[in-house]
Design a protein around this motif. Structure first.
Motif, PDB file in Angstrom:
ATOM      1  N   VAL A 126       0.845  -1.205   0.000  1.00  0.00           N
ATOM      2  CA  VAL A 126       0.000   0.000   0.000  1.00  0.00           C
ATOM      3  C   VAL A 126       0.875   1.248   0.000  1.00  0.00           C
ATOM      4  O   VAL A 126       0.644   2.201  -0.761  1.00  0.00           O
ATOM      5  N   TYR A 127       1.891   1.231   0.831  1.00  0.00           N
ATOM      6  CA  TYR A 127       2.786   2.396   0.927  1.00  0.00           C
ATOM      7  C   TYR A 127       3.504   2.645  -0.399  1.00  0.00           C
ATOM      8  O   TYR A 127       3.579   3.790  -0.867  1.00  0.00           O
ATOM      9  N   LYS A 128       4.017   1.580  -0.999  1.00  0.00           N
ATOM     10  CA  LYS A 128       4.773   1.736  -2.241  1.00  0.00           C
ATOM     11  C   LYS A 128       3.890   2.183  -3.398  1.00  0.00           C
ATOM     12  O   LYS A 128       4.302   2.985  -4.238  1.00  0.00           O
ATOM     13  N   GLU A 129       2.652   1.665  -3.442  1.00  0.00           N
ATOM     14  CA  GLU A 129       1.784   1.927  -4.591  1.00  0.00           C
ATOM     15  C   GLU A 129       0.900   3.166  -4.426  1.00  0.00           C
ATOM     16  O   GLU A 129       0.631   3.870  -5.402  1.00  0.00           O
ATOM     17  N   LEU A 130       0.467   3.427  -3.198  1.00  0.00           N
ATOM     18  CA  LEU A 130      -0.514   4.511  -2.990  1.00  0.00           C
ATOM     19  C   LEU A 130       0.027   5.674  -2.168  1.00  0.00           C
ATOM     20  O   LEU A 130      -0.653   6.707  -2.040  1.00  0.00           O
ATOM     21  N   GLY A 131       1.211   5.510  -1.596  1.00  0.00           N
ATOM     22  CA  GLY A 131       1.816   6.641  -0.901  1.00  0.00           C
ATOM     23  C   GLY A 131       1.601   6.669   0.602  1.00  0.00           C
ATOM     24  O   GLY A 131       0.893   5.841   1.184  1.00  0.00           O
ATOM     25  N   ASN A 132       2.221   7.655   1.213  1.00  0.00           N
ATOM     26  CA  ASN A 132       2.288   7.779   2.672  1.00  0.00           C
ATOM     27  C   ASN A 132       0.928   8.002   3.321  1.00  0.00           C
ATOM     28  O   ASN A 132       0.593   7.374   4.322  1.00  0.00           O
ATOM     29  N   ASP A 133       0.131   8.915   2.758  1.00  0.00           N
ATOM     30  CA  ASP A 133      -1.153   9.264   3.384  1.00  0.00           C
ATOM     31  C   ASP A 133      -2.104   8.070   3.431  1.00  0.00           C
ATOM     32  O   ASP A 133      -2.733   7.800   4.469  1.00  0.00           O
ATOM     33  N   VAL A 170     -10.753   2.986   2.873  1.00  0.00           N
ATOM     34  CA  VAL A 170     -10.001   4.239   2.987  1.00  0.00           C
ATOM     35  C   VAL A 170      -9.550   4.793   1.638  1.00  0.00           C
ATOM     36  O   VAL A 170      -8.954   5.873   1.579  1.00  0.00           O
ATOM     37  N   THR A 171      -9.854   4.062   0.539  1.00  0.00           N
ATOM     38  CA  THR A 171      -9.438   4.560  -0.772  1.00  0.00           C
ATOM     39  C   THR A 171     -10.391   4.046  -1.844  1.00  0.00           C
ATOM     40  O   THR A 171     -11.382   3.365  -1.550  1.00  0.00           O
ATOM     41  N   THR A 172     -10.104   4.359  -3.089  1.00  0.00           N
ATOM     42  CA  THR A 172     -11.001   4.035  -4.203  1.00  0.00           C
ATOM     43  C   THR A 172     -10.846   2.587  -4.674  1.00  0.00           C
ATOM     44  O   THR A 172      -9.856   1.913  -4.379  1.00  0.00           O
ATOM     45  N   LYS A 173     -11.830   2.134  -5.443  1.00  0.00           N
ATOM     46  CA  LYS A 173     -11.773   0.789  -6.011  1.00  0.00           C
ATOM     47  C   LYS A 173     -10.581   0.642  -6.960  1.00  0.00           C
ATOM     48  O   LYS A 173      -9.958  -0.421  -7.029  1.00  0.00           O
ATOM     49  N   GLU A 174     -10.299   1.722  -7.681  1.00  0.00           N
ATOM     50  CA  GLU A 174      -9.167   1.688  -8.608  1.00  0.00           C
ATOM     51  C   GLU A 174      -7.859   1.470  -7.859  1.00  0.00           C
ATOM     52  O   GLU A 174      -6.982   0.706  -8.298  1.00  0.00           O
ATOM     53  N   ASN A 175      -7.716   2.128  -6.715  1.00  0.00           N
ATOM     54  CA  ASN A 175      -6.501   1.975  -5.923  1.00  0.00           C
ATOM     55  C   ASN A 175      -6.396   0.584  -5.295  1.00  0.00           C
ATOM     56  O   ASN A 175      -5.303   0.015  -5.191  1.00  0.00           O
ATOM     57  N   LYS A 177      -7.592  -2.127  -6.634  1.00  0.00           N
ATOM     58  CA  LYS A 177      -7.202  -3.005  -7.731  1.00  0.00           C
ATOM     59  C   LYS A 177      -5.709  -2.868  -8.029  1.00  0.00           C
ATOM     60  O   LYS A 177      -5.011  -3.861  -8.304  1.00  0.00           O
ATOM     61  N   LYS A 178      -5.215  -1.644  -7.949  1.00  0.00           N
ATOM     62  CA  LYS A 178      -3.797  -1.391  -8.201  1.00  0.00           C
ATOM     63  C   LYS A 178      -2.922  -2.159  -7.210  1.00  0.00           C
ATOM     64  O   LYS A 178      -1.923  -2.768  -7.594  1.00  0.00           O
ATOM     65  N   VAL A 179      -3.314  -2.126  -5.946  1.00  0.00           N
ATOM     66  CA  VAL A 179      -2.566  -2.859  -4.919  1.00  0.00           C
ATOM     67  C   VAL A 179      -2.707  -4.357  -5.131  1.00  0.00           C
ATOM     68  O   VAL A 179      -1.732  -5.119  -4.997  1.00  0.00           O
ATOM     69  N   SER A 180      -3.902  -4.786  -5.479  1.00  0.00           N
ATOM     70  CA  SER A 180      -4.177  -6.205  -5.670  1.00  0.00           C
ATOM     71  C   SER A 180      -3.266  -6.815  -6.730  1.00  0.00           C
ATOM     72  O   SER A 180      -2.796  -7.952  -6.586  1.00  0.00           O
ATOM     73  N   THR A 181      -2.995  -6.076  -7.794  1.00  0.00           N
ATOM     74  CA  THR A 181      -2.161  -6.602  -8.875  1.00  0.00           C
ATOM     75  C   THR A 181      -0.695  -6.715  -8.481  1.00  0.00           C
ATOM     76  O   THR A 181       0.090  -7.364  -9.180  1.00  0.00           O
ATOM     77  N   LYS A 182      -0.313  -6.087  -7.361  1.00  0.00           N
ATOM     78  CA  LYS A 182       1.090  -6.096  -6.933  1.00  0.00           C
ATOM     79  C   LYS A 182       1.359  -7.069  -5.782  1.00  0.00           C
ATOM     80  O   LYS A 182       2.507  -7.218  -5.361  1.00  0.00           O
ATOM     81  N   LEU A 183       0.328  -7.735  -5.292  1.00  0.00           N
ATOM     82  CA  LEU A 183       0.495  -8.583  -4.109  1.00  0.00           C
ATOM     83  C   LEU A 183       1.333  -9.828  -4.383  1.00  0.00           C
ATOM     84  O   LEU A 183       1.944 -10.381  -3.464  1.00  0.00           O
ATOM     85  N   ASP A 184       1.367 -10.277  -5.627  1.00  0.00           N
ATOM     86  CA  ASP A 184       2.140 -11.467  -5.964  1.00  0.00           C
ATOM     87  C   ASP A 184       3.573 -11.138  -6.363  1.00  0.00           C
ATOM     88  O   ASP A 184       4.355 -12.023  -6.706  1.00  0.00           O
ATOM     89  N   THR A 185       3.926  -9.858  -6.311  1.00  0.00           N
ATOM     90  CA  THR A 185       5.300  -9.457  -6.604  1.00  0.00           C
ATOM     91  C   THR A 185       6.094  -9.440  -5.299  1.00  0.00           C
ATOM     92  O   THR A 185       5.574  -9.746  -4.224  1.00  0.00           O
ATOM     93  N   SER A 186       7.347  -9.046  -5.395  1.00  0.00           N
ATOM     94  CA  SER A 186       8.201  -9.021  -4.194  1.00  0.00           C
ATOM     95  C   SER A 186       8.236  -7.656  -3.516  1.00  0.00           C
ATOM     96  O   SER A 186       9.040  -7.436  -2.619  1.00  0.00           O
ATOM     97  N   THR A 187       7.347  -6.760  -3.935  1.00  0.00           N
ATOM     98  CA  THR A 187       7.357  -5.399  -3.398  1.00  0.00           C
ATOM     99  C   THR A 187       7.267  -5.382  -1.878  1.00  0.00           C
ATOM    100  O   THR A 187       8.091  -4.780  -1.188  1.00  0.00           O
TER     101      THR A 187
END
Length: 237
Positions: A126-133, A170-175, A177-187
């Motif tokens: 979440v932090y890497k993809e959507l930022g600090n806030d 706490v955020t939009t559906k688009e956000n 989905k954005k996080v969801s696509t990164k969960l299988d990576t090593s981020t």
């Protein structure tokens, strides 16, 4: 030893070094060694245990230029961390963060069960993809949603679906989905590995644990913490 002068192979006396010259030799040697030790192990940007602390790419709250840095090591499944974030942290936020005195960091120490590691990696993503806030909004809500029943502490509750639904609050559906696509990576896993390295270097053994400018907080009250912050600020002047 005989008092007679020793002679070399040519029959000439071997000059014995005087005690004063030997003393000077050892003093110079000791000073040289001491200087090398200082240069190699000096306390340059290190904590009281000798471990370097890198604050780079870590979520934080407060004034970016604050001279005093507080780290909280926490586990999202830790009930004491939940109490800390709902009772003690609001005072820290009001008196130290919002006043610009400190820069407050959260670093994962996921040790309780699989939920701990999963939620830590999710939060880092979440932090890497959507930022600090957005991270801090998710962070606060996740602690609020931690079950009060301590019998559930070691149960698998923070599933991926649960975490995605919590993020959706706490955020939009688009956000989401954005996080969801990164969960299988090593981020997230790489970020948590970094946190675990710092846990090991600093000798952290439980949660929540606080460090102020690299020194472990050993007090019990907000007054104790405030004094430690004030002392750290004075050291930096």
């Amino acid at each position: 030893m005989s008092n007679q002068k020793k002679q070399n192979m040519k029959g000439k006396p071997v000059k014995k070094k005087t005690s004063s010259s030997a003393w000077i030799f050892w003093v110079i040697g000791i000073i040289t060694v001491g200087l090398l030790v200082f240069l190699l192990t000096g306390n340059h940007n290190k904590d009281n245990n000798g471990a370097s602390i890198s604050y780079k790419n870590q979520p934080y709250l407060g004034n970016a230029d604050a001279s005093v840095k507080i780290i909280e090591f926490g586990d999202y499944k830790c009930p004491i961390c939940k109490d800390f974030n709902e009772s003690f942290f609001p005072v820290i936020d009001k008196e130290l963060i919002q006043t610009g005195k400190v820069k407050f960091y959260f670093i994962n120490y996921p040790f309780i069960n699989v939920d701990s590691k999963r939620s830590a990696e999710f939060g880092e993503t979440v932090y890497k993809e959507l930022g600090n806030d957005t991270f801090w909004k998710f962070h606060e809500l996740l602690y609020k949603k931690q079950p009060v029943d301590e019998s559930l502490e070691h149960k698998d509750i923070f599933t991926q679906d649960f975490l995605l639904k919590t993020l959706g609050e706490v955020t939009t559906k688009e956000n989401v989905k954005k996080v969801s696509t990164k969960l299988d990576t090593s981020t997230g896993s790489k970020a948590v590995e970094t946190d675990n390295g710092l846990v090991k270097d600093l000798g952290v053994s439980g949660t929540p644990t606080l460090f102020v400018n690299g020194k472990k907080f050993e007090g019990n009250t907000f007054g104790d913490l405030e004094k430690m912050v004030d002392d750290a600020a004075k050291e930096n002047k």
